[in-house]
Structures are given as C-alpha cells and as structure tokens.
Design a protein around this motif. Structure first.
Motif, PDB file in Angstrom:
ATOM      1  N   ALA A  45       1.034  -1.232  -0.168  1.00 57.06           N
ATOM      2  CA  ALA A  45       0.072   0.062  -0.128  1.00 57.06           C
ATOM      3  C   ALA A  45       1.014   1.241  -0.004  1.00 57.06           C
ATOM      4  CB  ALA A  45      -0.836  -0.050   1.162  1.00 57.06           C
ATOM      5  N   GLY A  46       2.272   1.082  -0.034  1.00 53.13           N
ATOM      6  CA  GLY A  46       3.015   2.361   0.082  1.00 53.13           C
ATOM      7  C   GLY A  46       3.466   2.823   1.388  1.00 53.13           C
ATOM      8  N   ARG A  47       3.081   2.236   2.508  1.00 55.23           N
ATOM      9  CA  ARG A  47       3.185   2.463   3.893  1.00 55.23           C
ATOM     10  C   ARG A  47       4.435   2.039   4.259  1.00 55.23           C
ATOM     11  NH1 ARG A  47      -2.222   0.335   4.331  1.00 55.23           N
ATOM     12  NH2 ARG A  47      -1.127  -1.554   4.654  1.00 55.23           N
ATOM     13  N   LEU A  48       5.458   3.210   5.114  1.00 52.49           N
ATOM     14  CA  LEU A  48       6.645   3.033   5.366  1.00 52.49           C
ATOM     15  C   LEU A  48       6.627   1.771   6.515  1.00 52.49           C
ATOM     16  CD1 LEU A  48       9.701   3.615   5.309  1.00 52.49           C
ATOM     17  CD2 LEU A  48       9.274   5.244   6.957  1.00 52.49           C
ATOM     18  N   ARG A  49       7.526   0.779   6.348  1.00 50.74           N
ATOM     19  CA  ARG A  49       7.653  -0.303   7.298  1.00 50.74           C
ATOM     20  C   ARG A  49       8.716  -0.365   8.245  1.00 50.74           C
ATOM     21  NH1 ARG A  49       3.421  -4.323   6.339  1.00 50.74           N
ATOM     22  NH2 ARG A  49       4.459  -5.070   8.093  1.00 50.74           N
ATOM     23  N   ALA A  50       9.786   0.001   7.396  1.00 46.06           N
ATOM     24  CA  ALA A  50      11.237   0.246   8.054  1.00 46.06           C
ATOM     25  C   ALA A  50      12.106   0.914   7.180  1.00 46.06           C
ATOM     26  CB  ALA A  50      11.593  -1.168   8.437  1.00 46.06           C
TER      27      ALA A  50
END
Length: 284
Positions: A80-85
């Motif tokens: 979804a394009g969310r920053l995970r790390a």
C-alpha cells in the motif's frame, strides 16, 4: 483519474509478481520492487536473499541504479506504500526487517553529484548529439540532397514515391510468360517392344497362354501406349477382339485379349495338345 492509475499499477504489479510456477523460489528468497529517488523507472520482481546483510544489499543495488552504497538510504514499504522500516543498520540481515513478496525497497540517493541525479540516466535530451553544419553537409558528396537535386534536374516531376515504385517494378522483372498447357500424356509406351511383334505370328503370353497375334497398336478405352491383340487357341481370353464397342480383330467370345508388348513372345509356339492351367496375368 488518480484511483484508476493506482488500480492499473496494482493490476500490473499483481501480474508481474504472480507465481507462474516457472521458477522455484527458496524459502529465504524475497521478491521486491526496487524504486529510486532519481529515477522514474522501477525494477520489478528483484529476488533477494534475506540472509544477506544490508551492506551487501547496497552493493548489489549499486549495479542496478549506479548509486554508491555510502550514498544510499533504504526504505522498506508495503504494497500500500506505507513505510515499514528504514534499513539503517548495515550489519543486520535483510530478513531482520521482515520484507514480504511484493514490498517496495525505495533507494534515496543523497549524493548531489550522483550520475542518476537530474535525469542523467533517463533524459536523452541531456546527451549531447553530434550536429553537422550546413556548410559541411553541403560540401559532402553522395548525400541524399545531392541525389535529389540531380534527379529533379533530370525530371522536374521526380518524387521519392515514384523512384521507389520504379525500383520495385524493376526488381520484380518483366511479367512472367503464361504457363504453357501441359503436353498430352505420353502415348508411345512400349512402342519399341511393339515394333518387334508382327501380326499373324504365333505367340505365347506370359502365363503360358498361346495363340496368334491379330493386332498391334493403340487401343481406345485402355491406358495410353501400345497393345497386342491376341486370338487364343482356347477360350481363355476376356473378349471377342473388341474394346468398348470397337472391333480390332475378329474371334470368338472369350478367345480374344489385349496385353502389353513386353508380355508377349513370338516364335514357334504350337497349340497345346492337352489341358493346361492358364494364368490370366495382366490381360484386358
């Protein structure tokens, strides 16, 4: 319009990342999409080993984007394009950050002099092209301009389209001659063998049947070529000397037959004095 673009990109990503079974994937391998801060293009479905360190990963990515490892900042984003790390520890393994197939690994290039900065790897307009001056081109021989000028001087109506049509016609050559009709089928089959057979001669036909030669020549209604008409001594023939209503010689019913010359031997062949088992052979 934006939602449609996003859905199209998602559909494209799903298609690219779909498991076709054509390649096997190890449990320690992850497939990521690689993007870059200076590049419009992305690298789809890059297979990476989760046991490799972040430092080794940066050196590997350098070959894809040209950014030096020391100038790379790596961000891991979900589908979804969310920053995970943020992969900020070069000594840790990639698997420590729990990437999954389809995630995006985004490279931020912090080098202002990077070869990828300002579109130098993608914008062809920034590449200097070779340009020839008008004077230098005019001084050259064997150019299209000189050729065109010469053709127009000879023919003011000349055009490139007319030239190409003329060349195509010349390459095709003159129209082919009409195909001549096929000559009639050869009707002299076994003519040489027939020439040696004389009407009135005693003969023996292959198979042992004996008689007298009554006809030599072609026969309408039978295959082309020469035939020998034989009047047999016994009623072992197929006809009375006629074929399809045309009489070639006279004899009793079942006493006549037509055979190919190669099957007939002439000479001293008197009639048989006793019963004989005759073979009909290739008689007509």
């Amino acid at each position: 319009m934006a939602p449609k673009i996003n859905s199209d990109l998602a559909a494209l990503r799903n298609y690219v990342l779909a498991d076709t079974g054509a390649q096997s994937q190890a449990e320690s391998t992850v497939r990521l999409v690689i993007t870059h801060s200076n590049l419009r293009a992305s690298f789809m479905d890059i297979r990476l080993d989760m046991h490799m360190t972040v430092d080794a990963l940066k050196r590997k990515l350098c070959f894809h984007c040209g950014t030096a490892p020391s100038a790379q900042t790596l961000q891991l984003k979900d589908e979804a394009g969310r920053l995970r790390a943020c992969l900020d520890d070069d000594s840790r393994m990639l698997g420590y950050y729990s990437p999954a197939d389809g995630f995006t690994l985004h490279i931020i290039d912090s080098d202002p002099t990077s070869m990828s900065a300002n579109g130098w790897l993608e914008d062809v307009s920034k590449v200097e092209k070779y340009e020839m001056s008008e004077e230098a081109y005019a001084a050259r021989d064997n150019t299209y301009r000189k050729y065109k000028e010469g053709r127009l001087a000879a023919d003011p109506t000349w055009t490139l389209q007319k030239e190409m049509a003329s060349r195509k016609s010349a390459a095709a050559g003159p129209p082919a001659d009409p195909v001549p009709p096929k000559p009639p089928a050869e009707d002299d089959h076994q003519a040489a063998e027939a020439e040696a057979v004389v009407v009135g001669s005693r003969c023996e036909v292959e198979g042992g049947k004996r008689g007298v030669v009554r006809y030599v020549g072609r026969v309408e209604g039978l295959p082309l070529g020469y035939w020998i008409g034989v009047q047999y001594d016994e009623p072992v023939g197929k006809n009375d000397g006629s074929i399809k209503g045309r009489q070639y010689f006279e004899c009793g019913a079942a006493y006549g037959g037509f055979v190919r010359p190669a099957l007939v031997r002439t000479g001293d062949y008197p009639p048989f004095d006793e019963d004989f088992n005759f073979d009909s052979g290739d008689e007509l």
